[in-house]
Design a protein around this motif. Sequence first.
Motif, PDB file in Angstrom:
ATOM      1  N   ASN A  83     -20.352  22.936   0.955  1.00 54.91           N
ATOM      2  CA  ASN A  83     -19.672  24.136   1.427  1.00 54.91           C
ATOM      3  C   ASN A  83     -18.524  24.456   0.468  1.00 54.91           C
ATOM      4  OD1 ASN A  83     -18.839  26.277   3.032  1.00 54.91           O
ATOM      5  ND2 ASN A  83     -17.624  24.982   4.398  1.00 54.91           N
ATOM      6  N   VAL A  84     -18.884  24.952  -0.719  1.00 51.60           N
ATOM      7  CA  VAL A  84     -17.926  25.229  -1.784  1.00 51.60           C
ATOM      8  C   VAL A  84     -18.314  26.536  -2.475  1.00 51.60           C
ATOM      9  CG1 VAL A  84     -17.253  22.835  -2.258  1.00 51.60           C
ATOM     10  CG2 VAL A  84     -19.322  23.768  -3.318  1.00 51.60           C
ATOM     11  N   ASP A  85     -17.408  27.063  -3.294  1.00 55.47           N
ATOM     12  CA  ASP A  85     -17.696  28.307  -4.005  1.00 55.47           C
ATOM     13  C   ASP A  85     -18.649  28.082  -5.179  1.00 55.47           C
ATOM     14  OD1 ASP A  85     -16.117  29.860  -2.342  1.00 55.47           O
ATOM     15  OD2 ASP A  85     -14.318  29.545  -3.548  1.00 55.47           O
ATOM     16  N   ASN A  86     -18.447  26.995  -5.926  1.00 57.73           N
ATOM     17  CA  ASN A  86     -19.289  26.722  -7.090  1.00 57.73           C
ATOM     18  C   ASN A  86     -19.992  25.374  -6.977  1.00 57.73           C
ATOM     19  OD1 ASN A  86     -18.808  29.124  -8.551  1.00 57.73           O
ATOM     20  ND2 ASN A  86     -16.831  28.350  -9.215  1.00 57.73           N
ATOM     21  N   HIS A  87     -19.239  24.282  -7.052  1.00 58.04           N
ATOM     22  CA  HIS A  87     -19.854  22.960  -6.942  1.00 58.04           C
ATOM     23  C   HIS A  87     -18.847  21.954  -6.398  1.00 58.04           C
ATOM     24  CE1 HIS A  87     -18.071  23.087 -11.053  1.00 58.04           C
ATOM     25  NE2 HIS A  87     -17.600  21.915 -10.661  1.00 58.04           N
ATOM     26  N   LEU A  88     -19.382  20.860  -5.854  1.00 57.85           N
ATOM     27  CA  LEU A  88     -18.578  19.791  -5.282  1.00 57.85           C
ATOM     28  C   LEU A  88     -18.702  18.558  -6.169  1.00 57.85           C
ATOM     29  CD1 LEU A  88     -16.934  18.571  -2.919  1.00 57.85           C
ATOM     30  CD2 LEU A  88     -19.107  18.156  -1.742  1.00 57.85           C
ATOM     31  N   ASN A  89     -17.568  18.017  -6.616  1.00 57.11           N
ATOM     32  CA  ASN A  89     -17.589  16.829  -7.463  1.00 57.11           C
ATOM     33  C   ASN A  89     -18.022  15.595  -6.675  1.00 57.11           C
ATOM     34  OD1 ASN A  89     -16.703  18.109  -9.818  1.00 57.11           O
ATOM     35  ND2 ASN A  89     -14.557  17.876  -9.277  1.00 57.11           N
ATOM     36  N   ILE A  90     -18.932  14.825  -7.249  1.00 59.00           N
ATOM     37  CA  ILE A  90     -19.376  13.553  -6.669  1.00 59.00           C
ATOM     38  C   ILE A  90     -18.732  12.441  -7.491  1.00 59.00           C
ATOM     39  CG2 ILE A  90     -21.343  12.097  -6.036  1.00 59.00           C
ATOM     40  CD1 ILE A  90     -23.080  14.626  -6.137  1.00 59.00           C
ATOM     41  N   ARG A  91     -18.021  11.530  -6.825  1.00 57.97           N
ATOM     42  CA  ARG A  91     -17.261  10.501  -7.529  1.00 57.97           C
ATOM     43  C   ARG A  91     -17.888   9.123  -7.346  1.00 57.97           C
ATOM     44  NH1 ARG A  91     -12.503  12.715  -9.402  1.00 57.97           N
ATOM     45  NH2 ARG A  91     -12.069  14.803  -8.552  1.00 57.97           N
ATOM     46  N   LYS A  92     -17.583   8.245  -8.296  1.00 55.78           N
ATOM     47  CA  LYS A  92     -18.165   6.899  -8.299  1.00 55.78           C
ATOM     48  C   LYS A  92     -17.695   6.094  -7.095  1.00 55.78           C
ATOM     49  CE  LYS A  92     -18.921   2.916 -11.319  1.00 55.78           C
ATOM     50  NZ  LYS A  92     -18.640   2.334 -12.673  1.00 55.78           N
ATOM     51  N   ALA A  93     -16.475   6.321  -6.644  1.00 50.21           N
ATOM     52  CA  ALA A  93     -15.894   5.634  -5.486  1.00 50.21           C
ATOM     53  C   ALA A  93     -15.006   6.628  -4.749  1.00 50.21           C
ATOM     54  CB  ALA A  93     -15.090   4.406  -5.941  1.00 50.21           C
ATOM     55  N   PRO A  94     -14.634   6.368  -3.488  1.00 49.88           N
ATOM     56  CA  PRO A  94     -13.785   7.301  -2.758  1.00 49.88           C
ATOM     57  C   PRO A  94     -12.395   7.395  -3.370  1.00 49.88           C
ATOM     58  CG  PRO A  94     -14.149   5.292  -1.480  1.00 49.88           C
ATOM     59  CD  PRO A  94     -15.075   5.231  -2.643  1.00 49.88           C
ATOM     60  N   GLY A  95     -11.940   8.615  -3.624  1.00 49.63           N
ATOM     61  CA  GLY A  95     -10.621   8.820  -4.199  1.00 49.63           C
ATOM     62  C   GLY A  95     -10.626   9.889  -5.267  1.00 49.63           C
ATOM     63  N   GLU A  96      -9.610  10.755  -5.259  1.00 49.10           N
ATOM     64  CA  GLU A  96      -9.526  11.851  -6.223  1.00 49.10           C
ATOM     65  C   GLU A  96      -9.364  11.357  -7.659  1.00 49.10           C
ATOM     66  OE1 GLU A  96     -10.007  14.904  -5.713  1.00 49.10           O
ATOM     67  OE2 GLU A  96      -9.800  15.192  -3.551  1.00 49.10           O
ATOM     68  N   ASP A  97      -8.907  10.106  -7.828  1.00 47.75           N
ATOM     69  CA  ASP A  97      -8.695   9.572  -9.161  1.00 47.75           C
ATOM     70  C   ASP A  97      -9.925   8.848  -9.712  1.00 47.75           C
ATOM     71  OD1 ASP A  97      -8.548   7.559  -7.276  1.00 47.75           O
ATOM     72  OD2 ASP A  97      -6.965   6.439  -8.320  1.00 47.75           O
ATOM     73  N   GLY A 119     -11.904   9.938   5.243  1.00 54.52           N
ATOM     74  CA  GLY A 119     -12.463  11.268   5.072  1.00 54.52           C
ATOM     75  C   GLY A 119     -13.464  11.408   3.945  1.00 54.52           C
ATOM     76  N   TRP A 120     -13.815  10.298   3.302  1.00 59.10           N
ATOM     77  CA  TRP A 120     -14.835  10.325   2.253  1.00 59.10           C
ATOM     78  C   TRP A 120     -16.173   9.885   2.830  1.00 59.10           C
ATOM     79  CZ3 TRP A 120     -14.040  11.904  -2.813  1.00 59.10           C
ATOM     80  CH2 TRP A 120     -12.703  12.145  -3.176  1.00 59.10           C
ATOM     81  N   VAL A 121     -17.266  10.439   2.285  1.00 55.21           N
ATOM     82  CA  VAL A 121     -18.596  10.016   2.714  1.00 55.21           C
ATOM     83  C   VAL A 121     -19.417   9.649   1.489  1.00 55.21           C
ATOM     84  CG1 VAL A 121     -18.672  11.331   4.858  1.00 55.21           C
ATOM     85  CG2 VAL A 121     -19.404  12.420   2.734  1.00 55.21           C
ATOM     86  N   LYS A 122     -20.270   8.647   1.651  1.00 58.06           N
ATOM     87  CA  LYS A 122     -21.193   8.265   0.587  1.00 58.06           C
ATOM     88  C   LYS A 122     -22.465   9.081   0.767  1.00 58.06           C
ATOM     89  CE  LYS A 122     -23.327   4.251  -1.648  1.00 58.06           C
ATOM     90  NZ  LYS A 122     -23.522   2.771  -1.597  1.00 58.06           N
TER      91      LYS A 122
END
Length: 350
Positions: A83-97, A119-122
Amino acid sequence: MNHSTTRFLKISCLCVTGALLFALNTKYTSAEAIYGEQPLAGISVTLDKYYDSANTAASSEITIATLESSVAAYDYNNLGIANVDNHLNIRKAPGEDQKIIGKLPKNAGCTIIDEDKDGWVKIKSGKVTGYVKKEFLITGDKAVSLAKKVGSLVATVNTETLNVRVEPSLLGSVVTSVPNNEDLEVTSVSTDWLKVKIDDDEGYVARQYIALSYQLEKAVTIDELTSGTSGIRAQMIAYAKQFLGNPYVWGGTSLTSGTDCSGFTLGIYSKFGYSLPRVSRSQAYSGTSINSGDIRPGDLVFYGSGSYISHVAMYIGNGQVIHASNPRTGIKISNMYYRSPIKIVRVIND
């Protein structure tokens, strides 16, 4: 026919029928089960059963609406839609960093594997397994309802090479050739032929050489694909991959809000001081024509019908190209031979 042969045929029919019913009606209870042997995003509903049933009708035309209506009876578990305008980043582990390992385009699907208390989901989508913020996913009944609106009919090639023709006849001239396991977007259907879209081109494929399914768009990986490449070429590829999942807009030149194929290559090259014409046919004459065996990351690959060029992509190494494909997929990575290349051009002389 003897008794043993008859018994064998009956058992074989029962096995095939049972397997098909299982694929369509089983309530999946795990992330792995929903993907099967070839991972897809969120859902992939096999429609061959419904197609074959429709063929028994008096009319020779089967509408896309008829096939898509079958999706209403399908079970979804743990489905998430971006549910985003363009794309949603998928990260290696939970966390913005944490490292970004993939991107989930707008309205693309995923299977939610596990939830994190913060609030993160795998999730798993296509070839990507990683973490996203749950707040950017549509889930539950809303996701099920949305999936039936934003998914699309896909024809997957199940023969070594399939010709896409200008008309629904084996006598029709060939638009392009597509290899095994490539997906084509379906725009209309009939008893023996499907009309499909590949980039900006349309054509027809024989029904007997494809498997028909209803799919959501899947995630794209941004794993390093240019090992061994350095200098300006590596910089160009890294820059281009930042826009994976962004929208396709015919006539557009914005790498973020919408571009077409030639607008995409123009934008990437312009960032690094190279001037290209606006349209793909002109870009094909902006450098030196080379053989496929000499191709390097950053070179341009051109596609079309016969010798008529209508699409351009940029080679990124490892047999792959990045391009603004069509409104359904946006900017994506494909196998270089997802269709037959017409010409390869080198603009960067280093």
